[in-house]
Design an enzyme around this catalytic site. Structure first.
Site, short mmCIF file in Angstrom:
data_model
loop_
_atom_site.label_atom_id
_atom_site.label_comp_id
_atom_site.label_asym_id
_atom_site.label_seq_id
_atom_site.Cartn_x
_atom_site.Cartn_y
_atom_site.Cartn_z
N LEU A 319 -10.00 -11.15 22.89
CA LEU A 319 -9.71 -11.08 21.46
C LEU A 319 -10.45 -9.92 20.81
O LEU A 319 -11.65 -9.73 21.05
CB LEU A 319 -10.11 -12.39 20.75
CG LEU A 319 -9.49 -13.68 21.25
CD1 LEU A 319 -10.49 -14.46 22.08
CD2 LEU A 319 -9.01 -14.54 20.10
N ASP A 320 -9.73 -9.17 20.01
CA ASP A 320 -10.37 -8.18 19.16
C ASP A 320 -11.09 -8.93 18.05
O ASP A 320 -10.75 -10.08 17.73
CB ASP A 320 -9.31 -7.24 18.58
CG ASP A 320 -9.91 -6.15 17.72
OD1 ASP A 320 -11.04 -5.71 18.02
OD2 ASP A 320 -9.26 -5.74 16.75
N LYS A 321 -12.09 -8.31 17.45
CA LYS A 321 -12.83 -8.97 16.37
C LYS A 321 -12.15 -8.77 15.01
O LYS A 321 -11.74 -9.73 14.36
CB LYS A 321 -14.28 -8.46 16.31
CG LYS A 321 -15.08 -9.05 15.14
CD LYS A 321 -16.50 -8.54 15.14
CE LYS A 321 -16.60 -7.10 14.64
NZ LYS A 321 -16.33 -7.00 13.16
#
Length: 631
Positions: A319-321
């Protein structure tokens, strides 16, 4: 399942089935239509209902196309007629046609969610300059259109006049309407709730977000899943094999064991009828259509059956932040007061300076000040120093000069205490951004800001972890910022300071380690990683052409909780397909064994085949009602 009760052909089919089944029951109890009328009566129903099946069956004979299901039915009907089993011949054909029609109805019902998408968009728009409604495919970009309250918005555009609420459920799946003001973007296919608005169109009708969703959704439905491809290949070999077995059922008892020809011909016919792979062939597409339709209604655009199936096999998710777990908008989290400065003075003075800036950090401070009831102080002489900070003169606080920015920037003008430096270091260790404020003598206070975490992120992450899915955060932000957010939401593995190509390389490593890996990002700077992953999922894709085009699954809202829902839906879909397939095969095996033993019954066989097909369709369509709380 909705039946087409207004379809005259379907009504005639049901009427014919009622008559034929009634005549079959009468024949079983010994009441027959007298000869020579019986063949003509039943031939009327056979030809009237099943003429297309018979024509296709005879074509298959001449073309030696032994994989044709119509060929199976044609052989069965002709053989039953030869044996004088006229009611059975009629029952075989009308129930087979019913099964075929039920398959079509099942597919139509499973596509209903997709069809609803098309119905939502108006075909015309009211153009202001022309004062008439014009077809949307003739409206150019930059045209001003007017939309009344209660009407659907026909084209993507920007509001130039009027405030309103817009129901974007058709695009994002969000149930609550959003407030819209001049300058805000609106989408075709959404509902203008309560005010008259004027919109400047930004896209042609074929390029709107809604048009892309419709096109890609139908392309996804047409794209066959791996299971569907396998079953279709299997059926090509399956049908000729069954014809071969039927020949053996007839030849061995009659020509080798010298048993009764008519009896074993009837067993062979029964084998052909029950072996029809209708339920097998229909089980996968109806389930896939229903699942894609359900996902679309929730705001998830799944681009094919293989991705519905693939979500069930995911072992790890990267997951990207920013804009995935967080909103991508900074908020004030800490306010440190120094040198006897009051909270109101610090926030109001700082906001008075920052109100001139368009930087996200500046706007977050202005918002925080107003939220606490402190109106930003009037200021003048604003000057921005790129990458460092800003200076302005406050007109409220005795003409004080306000310095706002990084610690190094403040040090250029004033001495900074050890306490102030420790506060900045503490905030940095938590992954937060520091905005240091001075009113001319030392540091007046320090404001800490961080990216706001979405409310459903923690819940969604806990659900994914409960499914034993490994979660990894990949962020271009600093390692400290990444670790801070990861700790807040419960993710243990974090990699920070990554460029787009670094994320892509990390995905390669994760695939090597876990096998099937999904990547969740915003679809733009995460594009390489999305493409590298087993399944790329783009967050907040509404309005982002890049995200909608490049991702395998595009979430048209910002709900991370859609991902655990999609995994549950995927697993439920695969379970349903397996259940349908096993059930259909089991029934066929039973009747095939009975046929070899000489105890099969033609009417029961066709009734069982149609019954299994109907059950398969109903169970598959039930996926349209699958909810996020279901398991």
């Amino acid at each position: 399942m909705k039946l087409p009760i207004k379809d005259k052909k379907f009504i005639f089919l049901l009427f014919a089935i009622t008559i034929v089944v009634a005549l079959e029951i009468l024949s079983i109890i010994g009441i027959h239509i007298p000869m020579p009328y019986a063949p003509f009566v039943f031939a009327f129903f056979i030809i009237g209902i099943g003429y297309e099946v018979l024509i296709n069956g005879f074509k298959a004979i001449f073309k030696l196309k032994f994989s044709s299901i119509n060929l199976l039915m044609t052989i069965a009907v002709v053989a039953a007629f030869y044996l004088g089993e006229y009611p059975e011949a009629a029952v075989v054909i009308v129930l087979y046609v019913l099964g075929e029609r039920l398959e079509d109805i099942g597919l139509e019902n499973s596509k209903s969610a997709l069809d609803e998408l098309i119905k939502k968009v108006p075909k015309t728009a009211f153009v202001k300059t022309e004062q008439i409604s014009i077809p949307i495919n003739k409206i150019a970009v930059g045209t001003i259109i007017q939309v009344k309250p209660g009407d659907m918005i026909p084209l993507d555009g920007k509001i130039i006049s009027g405030d309103t609420m817009v129901d974007e459920a058709a695009i994002t799946g969000e149930p609550l309407p959003k407030d819209k003001y001049p300058g805000d973007i609106v989408f075709a296919g959404t509902l203008n709730k309560n005010s008259f608005i004027e919109i400047e169109t930004t896209k042609l009708s074929i390029d709107t977000t809604f048009s892309k969703i419709i096109r890609l959704t139908f392309e996804a439905a047409a794209s066959k899943s791996d299971t569907q491809k396998f079953i279709q290949k299997f059926s090509k070999f399956y049908t000729p094999t069954i014809i071969g077995l039927a020949v053996l059922v007839l030849v061995i008892p009659v020509f080798i064991l010298h048993l009764d020809f008519d009896h074993w011909l009837k067993q062979a016919i029964t084998l052909l009828v029950i072996a029809c792979p209708c339920a097998l062939v229909i089980s996968t597409p109806v389930a896939i259509y229903a699942a894609i339709g359900n996902a679309s209604a929730k705001g998830a655009l799944v681009k094919g059956g293989k991705y519905i199936e693939g979500m069930a096999r995911i072992k790890a998710i990267a997951l990207d932040k920013t804009r995935t777990i967080t909103y991508g908008n900074p908020i004030v989290t800490d306010v440190f007061l120094l040198n006897e400065t009051s909270r109101e003075e610090l926030l109001a003075c700082t906001a008075g300076t920052e109100i001139f800036s368009e930087h996200p950090l500046a706007q977050a401070i202005v918002t925080a000040s107003k939220k606490e009831g402190f109106e930003p102080h009037r200021a003048e002489g604003f000057k921005s120093i790129m990458g460092k900070g800003a200076i302005a003169k406050c007109l409220v606080c005795e003409d004080e000069t306000v310095y706002v920015g990084k610690l190094e920037f403040i040090k250029e003008y004033h001495e900074v205490s050890d306490e102030a430096e420790k506060i900045v270091q503490q905030l940095a260790s938590e992954g937060k951004t520091s905005v240091v404020v001075s009113f001319g003598e030392g540091v007046a206070g320090i404001i800490g800001l961080t990216d706001e975490i979405k409310p459903d992120s923690i819940k969604a992450i806990k659900q994914l972890q409960a499914m034993n899915i490994e979660l990894i955060m990949l962020t271009g932000d600093s390692k400290k910022a990444g670790h801070y957010v990861a700790k807040q939401v419960g993710i243990e593995k974090t990699f920070g300071g990554l460029l787009p190509e670094d994320k892509s390389n990390k995905i390669k490593d994760l695939i090597h380690q876990f096998g099937d890996v999904a990547m969740v990002g915003d679809g733009i700077n995460d594009a390489p990683a999305l493409a590298q992953s087993t399944i790329g999922i783009a967050m907040g894709a509404a309005g982002s052409d890049t995200a909608i085009e490049t991702a395998n699954i595009a979430l048209l809202n910002d709900n991370l909780s859609l991902i655990p829902f999609l995994i549950r839906l995927s697993k439920k879909t695969l379970t349903r397909i397996k259940t349908n397939t096993i059930g259909a095969i089991a029934v066929k095996i039973i009747f095939i064994i009975l046929a070899f033993l000489g105890y099969s019954n033609l009417v029961f066989a066709i009734a069982a085949d149609v019954g299994v097909t109907l059950i398969v369709i109903l169970l598959s369509l039930n996926l349209m009602k699958f909810k996020s709380t279901d398991t």
